[in-house]
Write an enzyme that holds these catalytic residues in place. Structure first.
Site, PDB file in Angstrom:
ATOM      1  N   GLY A  11      29.497  45.216  44.980  1.00  0.00           N
ATOM      2  CA  GLY A  11      30.224  46.151  45.821  1.00  0.00           C
ATOM      3  C   GLY A  11      31.645  45.749  46.181  1.00  0.00           C
ATOM      4  CB  SER A  12      34.079  43.194  45.054  1.00  0.00           C
ATOM      5  OG  SER A  12      34.220  43.400  43.674  1.00  0.00           O
ATOM      6  CG  ASN A  13      35.578  47.468  41.775  1.00  0.00           C
ATOM      7  OD1 ASN A  13      36.644  46.891  41.972  1.00  0.00           O
ATOM      8  ND2 ASN A  13      34.978  47.464  40.606  1.00  0.00           N
ATOM      9  CG  LEU A  86      25.377  48.041  36.224  1.00  0.00           C
ATOM     10  CD1 LEU A  86      24.708  46.677  36.169  1.00  0.00           C
ATOM     11  CD2 LEU A  86      26.664  48.056  35.427  1.00  0.00           C
ATOM     12  CE  LYS A  87      19.316  51.308  36.098  1.00  0.00           C
ATOM     13  NZ  LYS A  87      18.498  50.775  35.035  1.00  0.00           N
ATOM     14  CG  ASN A 103      32.639  53.835  35.246  1.00  0.00           C
ATOM     15  OD1 ASN A 103      32.142  53.241  36.194  1.00  0.00           O
ATOM     16  ND2 ASN A 103      32.630  53.342  34.023  1.00  0.00           N
ATOM     17  CG  HIS A 105      34.558  49.821  31.143  1.00  0.00           C
ATOM     18  ND1 HIS A 105      33.194  49.653  31.139  1.00  0.00           N
ATOM     19  CD2 HIS A 105      35.025  49.162  30.046  1.00  0.00           C
ATOM     20  CE1 HIS A 105      32.846  48.936  30.075  1.00  0.00           C
ATOM     21  NE2 HIS A 105      33.942  48.629  29.402  1.00  0.00           N
ATOM     22  CG  ASP A 146      31.998  52.704  29.397  1.00  0.00           C
ATOM     23  OD1 ASP A 146      32.110  52.991  30.600  1.00  0.00           O
ATOM     24  OD2 ASP A 146      31.369  51.701  28.997  1.00  0.00           O
ATOM     25  CD  GLU A 175      36.920  45.869  37.658  1.00  0.00           C
ATOM     26  OE1 GLU A 175      36.138  46.469  38.422  1.00  0.00           O
ATOM     27  OE2 GLU A 175      36.537  45.066  36.788  1.00  0.00           O
TER      28      GLU A 175
END
Length: 186
Positions: A11-13, A86-87, A103, A105, A146, A175
């Site tokens: 959860g850093s983003n 990741l889903k 998203n 990436h 992606d 990021e």
């Protein structure tokens, strides 16, 4: 702007988005956080900030797709941001939020994207290929991993003595900055 964040792990983003909203750099607020991982740090970060947070996964909810969409709608989500989620996003959510799901990436897509290309796997692949640069990409989310329209990128130089972990740390730092810049422009 009400921002829903989907995250699977640290959860850093998510924290970068929260901090950008709190500072006024991002004109919005995180209205809900959803994780497929009940033990994720993202859920703890949300709880610490007083943001509604939910563990919703196929393993715990037989009506996963409907519950995910209902939760997003109930909290008034204008956009959905995948910050280390990741889903695959279910079709009903893709349709309801068409063009409004993003998203981040950890590579310069289209390189090093797709199924299995997440986290340390991306950085190890970049180093194994002998790349001299990598970076960060923000893209629209589609039904395929992606492959959505690329909306923003930031390059990161690969150093001769990089390990996957060292490269990952430098990319993650970029990021956080790119997230705030991108969301400030929406």
């Amino acid at each position: 702007m009400n921002i829903a964040v989907l995250a699977s792990h640290g959860g850093s983003n998510l924290q970068a988005i929260i901090d950008g909203c709190k500072s006024g750099k991002i004109g919005g607020r995180v209205c809900v956080v959803i994780s497929n991982n009940g033990g994720s740090m993202a859920l703890k970060r949300a709880a610490n900030e007083g943001i509604p947070a939910f563990h919703i996964s196929k393993a715990t909810a037989p009506d996963f797709e409907e519950l995910l969409l209902k939760t997003l709608q109930t909290h008034g989500s204008d956009i959905v941001f995948l910050a280390g989620y990741l889903k695959k996003v279910p079709t009903n959510v893709l349709e309801a939020y068409k063009g409004k799901i993003y998203n981040i990436h950890p590579s310069l897509l289209p390189k090093y994207g797709g199924k299995g290309m997440f986290g340390i796997n991306v950085h190890a692949a970049v180093l194994a290929a002998g790349e001299t640069e990598t970076g960060v990409t923000i893209h629209r989310v589609t039904a395929e991993y992606d492959e959505g329209d690329i909306l923003a990128q930031k390059k990161v130089r690969v150093l001769a003595d990089d390990t996957p972990e060292a490269l990952a740390a430098r990319v993650l730092e970029q990021e956080h900055g790119l997230l705030a810049e991108f969301l400030a422009e929406l």
